[in-house]
Design a protein around this motif. Structure first.
Motif, PDB file in Angstrom:
ATOM      1  N   THR A  60       0.756  -1.186  -0.053  1.00 34.66           N
ATOM      2  CA  THR A  60       0.025   0.219   0.121  1.00 34.66           C
ATOM      3  C   THR A  60       0.890   1.345   0.084  1.00 34.66           C
ATOM      4  O   THR A  60       2.119   0.990   0.265  1.00 34.66           O
ATOM      5  CB  THR A  60      -0.884  -0.213   1.301  1.00 34.66           C
ATOM      6  OG1 THR A  60      -0.242   0.171   2.437  1.00 34.66           O
ATOM      7  CG2 THR A  60      -1.746  -1.303   1.501  1.00 34.66           C
ATOM      8  N   PRO A  61       0.325   2.344  -0.348  1.00 28.07           N
ATOM      9  CA  PRO A  61       1.344   3.751  -0.315  1.00 28.07           C
ATOM     10  C   PRO A  61       1.518   4.007   0.988  1.00 28.07           C
ATOM     11  O   PRO A  61       2.399   4.461   1.085  1.00 28.07           O
ATOM     12  CB  PRO A  61       0.288   4.666  -1.058  1.00 28.07           C
ATOM     13  CG  PRO A  61      -1.016   4.092  -0.921  1.00 28.07           C
ATOM     14  CD  PRO A  61      -0.993   2.533  -1.024  1.00 28.07           C
ATOM     15  N   LYS A  62       0.744   3.927   1.975  1.00 30.47           N
ATOM     16  CA  LYS A  62       1.013   4.003   3.391  1.00 30.47           C
ATOM     17  C   LYS A  62       1.932   2.803   3.890  1.00 30.47           C
ATOM     18  O   LYS A  62       1.812   1.873   4.159  1.00 30.47           O
ATOM     19  CB  LYS A  62      -0.122   3.929   4.132  1.00 30.47           C
ATOM     20  CG  LYS A  62       0.105   4.529   5.588  1.00 30.47           C
ATOM     21  CD  LYS A  62      -1.031   4.654   6.676  1.00 30.47           C
ATOM     22  CE  LYS A  62      -2.377   5.510   6.064  1.00 30.47           C
ATOM     23  NZ  LYS A  62      -3.289   5.385   6.989  1.00 30.47           N
ATOM     24  N   PRO A  92       4.478   0.691   6.347  1.00 33.47           N
ATOM     25  CA  PRO A  92       4.033  -0.047   7.685  1.00 33.47           C
ATOM     26  C   PRO A  92       4.248   0.811   8.819  1.00 33.47           C
ATOM     27  O   PRO A  92       3.687   0.909   9.948  1.00 33.47           O
ATOM     28  CB  PRO A  92       4.932  -1.339   7.696  1.00 33.47           C
ATOM     29  CG  PRO A  92       5.139  -1.451   6.267  1.00 33.47           C
ATOM     30  CD  PRO A  92       5.125  -0.284   5.718  1.00 33.47           C
ATOM     31  N   SER A  93       5.566   1.711   8.999  1.00 36.69           N
ATOM     32  CA  SER A  93       5.643   2.536  10.245  1.00 36.69           C
ATOM     33  C   SER A  93       4.594   3.617  10.409  1.00 36.69           C
ATOM     34  O   SER A  93       4.096   3.859  11.393  1.00 36.69           O
ATOM     35  CB  SER A  93       7.027   2.929  10.058  1.00 36.69           C
ATOM     36  OG  SER A  93       7.076   4.108   8.941  1.00 36.69           O
ATOM     37  N   ARG A  94       4.045   4.063   9.293  1.00 38.37           N
ATOM     38  CA  ARG A  94       2.824   4.964   9.475  1.00 38.37           C
ATOM     39  C   ARG A  94       1.588   4.357   9.824  1.00 38.37           C
ATOM     40  O   ARG A  94       0.770   4.716  10.694  1.00 38.37           O
ATOM     41  CB  ARG A  94       2.684   5.756   8.399  1.00 38.37           C
ATOM     42  CG  ARG A  94       3.582   6.709   7.888  1.00 38.37           C
ATOM     43  CD  ARG A  94       3.112   8.411   7.479  1.00 38.37           C
ATOM     44  NE  ARG A  94       4.159   9.011   7.322  1.00 38.37           N
ATOM     45  CZ  ARG A  94       4.826   9.938   8.009  1.00 38.37           C
ATOM     46  NH1 ARG A  94       4.195  10.292   9.092  1.00 38.37           N
ATOM     47  NH2 ARG A  94       6.048  10.415   7.757  1.00 38.37           N
ATOM     48  N   GLN A  95       1.416   3.279   9.420  1.00 42.16           N
ATOM     49  CA  GLN A  95       0.379   2.418   9.687  1.00 42.16           C
ATOM     50  C   GLN A  95       0.343   2.142  11.043  1.00 42.16           C
ATOM     51  O   GLN A  95      -0.841   2.404  11.806  1.00 42.16           O
ATOM     52  CB  GLN A  95       0.121   0.921   8.643  1.00 42.16           C
ATOM     53  CG  GLN A  95      -0.256   1.178   7.533  1.00 42.16           C
ATOM     54  CD  GLN A  95      -0.037  -0.049   6.617  1.00 42.16           C
ATOM     55  OE1 GLN A  95      -0.852  -0.987   7.139  1.00 42.16           O
ATOM     56  NE2 GLN A  95       0.542  -0.374   5.572  1.00 42.16           N
ATOM     57  N   LEU A  96       1.177   1.473  11.625  1.00 36.28           N
ATOM     58  CA  LEU A  96       1.578   1.356  12.874  1.00 36.28           C
ATOM     59  C   LEU A  96       1.384   2.501  14.122  1.00 36.28           C
ATOM     60  O   LEU A  96       0.707   2.569  14.915  1.00 36.28           O
ATOM     61  CB  LEU A  96       2.904   0.743  13.274  1.00 36.28           C
ATOM     62  CG  LEU A  96       3.098   0.213  14.749  1.00 36.28           C
ATOM     63  CD1 LEU A  96       1.928  -0.753  15.272  1.00 36.28           C
ATOM     64  CD2 LEU A  96       4.437  -0.533  14.896  1.00 36.28           C
ATOM     65  N   ALA A  97       1.830   3.781  13.406  1.00 40.10           N
ATOM     66  CA  ALA A  97       1.752   4.774  14.098  1.00 40.10           C
ATOM     67  C   ALA A  97       0.223   5.250  14.173  1.00 40.10           C
ATOM     68  O   ALA A  97      -0.359   5.819  15.370  1.00 40.10           O
ATOM     69  CB  ALA A  97       2.462   6.043  13.298  1.00 40.10           C
ATOM     70  N   ASP A  98      -0.415   5.235  13.145  1.00 41.01           N
ATOM     71  CA  ASP A  98      -1.948   5.588  13.152  1.00 41.01           C
ATOM     72  C   ASP A  98      -2.513   4.701  13.897  1.00 41.01           C
ATOM     73  O   ASP A  98      -3.760   5.079  14.624  1.00 41.01           O
ATOM     74  CB  ASP A  98      -2.289   5.432  11.587  1.00 41.01           C
ATOM     75  CG  ASP A  98      -1.666   6.578  10.517  1.00 41.01           C
ATOM     76  OD1 ASP A  98      -1.123   7.566  11.198  1.00 41.01           O
ATOM     77  OD2 ASP A  98      -1.972   6.281   9.407  1.00 41.01           O
ATOM     78  N   LEU A  99      -2.328   3.472  14.039  1.00 41.04           N
ATOM     79  CA  LEU A  99      -3.030   2.622  14.668  1.00 41.04           C
ATOM     80  C   LEU A  99      -2.861   2.833  16.075  1.00 41.04           C
ATOM     81  O   LEU A  99      -3.903   2.790  16.984  1.00 41.04           O
ATOM     82  CB  LEU A  99      -2.460   0.936  14.285  1.00 41.04           C
ATOM     83  CG  LEU A  99      -3.318  -0.175  14.924  1.00 41.04           C
ATOM     84  CD1 LEU A  99      -2.906  -1.255  13.723  1.00 41.04           C
ATOM     85  CD2 LEU A  99      -2.776  -0.536  16.233  1.00 41.04           C
ATOM     86  N   LEU A 100      -1.675   3.012  16.628  1.00 42.77           N
ATOM     87  CA  LEU A 100      -1.560   3.599  17.922  1.00 42.77           C
ATOM     88  C   LEU A 100      -1.944   4.874  18.292  1.00 42.77           C
ATOM     89  O   LEU A 100      -2.760   4.877  19.355  1.00 42.77           O
ATOM     90  CB  LEU A 100      -0.003   3.455  18.463  1.00 42.77           C
ATOM     91  CG  LEU A 100       0.525   2.097  18.391  1.00 42.77           C
ATOM     92  CD1 LEU A 100       2.148   2.016  18.541  1.00 42.77           C
ATOM     93  CD2 LEU A 100       0.345   1.166  19.490  1.00 42.77           C
TER      94      LEU A 100
END
Lengths: 76, 76
Positions: free
Chosen positions: A6-8, A10-18
Motif C-alpha cells: 500500500t502507499p502507506k 508499515p511504520s505510518r500504519q502502526l503509528a496511526d493504529l497506536l
DNA sequence: GCCCATTTGTACGTATGTATG
DNA sequence: GCATACATACGTACAAATGGG
C-alpha cells in the motif's frame, strides 16, 4: 492490521493504529505501551519499524519513552 | 571526524558537523548537500546513520530533501 | 552492592520501493 | 529505459538504563 503493497508504509500504519488507540482512550494517559519487541512480534514488523512509528508519536507529543523502563502515553 | 566510543553517537556527530557547515556559511542556502551514499562513504558510517543525521537537521528546518533529486540547505 | 532479565537507543549491512532527470 | 538519489524496511548486534532478586 499492518499490510504491505500500500502507499502507506508499515511504520505510518502502526503509528496511526497506536494514535487511534490513544485518542479513543483505549490507551489512557500514563499507561504503558507494549514494548518494542512485543509490538514488533504482534504486528509482524522489524523492531526498527516500531521505533520509527514510536518516533512519529513522540514528535507529536503523544508518548514519552524512558530508556530501560518503557514507553508511556503522555499526560495531555 | 566521526568517532566511536564516545557518549555522542555518530548520527549526532554528523548532524552537528553538517549544522556547523551550514551555520558558518560553508554550505549556503539553496546549495546541495552531498548525497547520502557520498556522506556515508566519506564519514565511514552506514547510509542509515546518515539518514538519521539528516532527519535531525530536517526536524530543525535546516535542510529539505527531494526524493530522486537531492538534499539542499533550506533558505534562511 | 551485584547479577540478570527487560527495555529503549543506536548502528550495521543489505534489499527494495519510489521519484527525478 | 536508465542512472542517480532519497525513503522505507529487514534482520541482527550491542550499549546503556532500569528494576527485581
Amino acid at each position: 492490521m499492518v499490510t504491505r503493497g500500500t502507499p502507506k508504509p508499515p511504520s505510518r500504519q502502526l503509528a496511526d493504529l497506536l494514535r487511534a488507540k490513544i485518542e479513543s482512550g483505549e490507551l489512557a494517559p500514563g499507561t504503558p505501551i507494549p514494548s518494542i519487541v512485543a509490538l514488533a512480534t504482534e504486528h509482524q514488523v522489524a523492531t526498527n519499524t516500531v521505533q520509527k512509528a514510536l518516533r512519529i508519536l513522540k514528535d507529536e507529543g503523544l508518548i514519552t519513552s524512558v530508556p530501560g523502563y518503557g514507553t508511556f502515553v503522555a499526560e495531555r
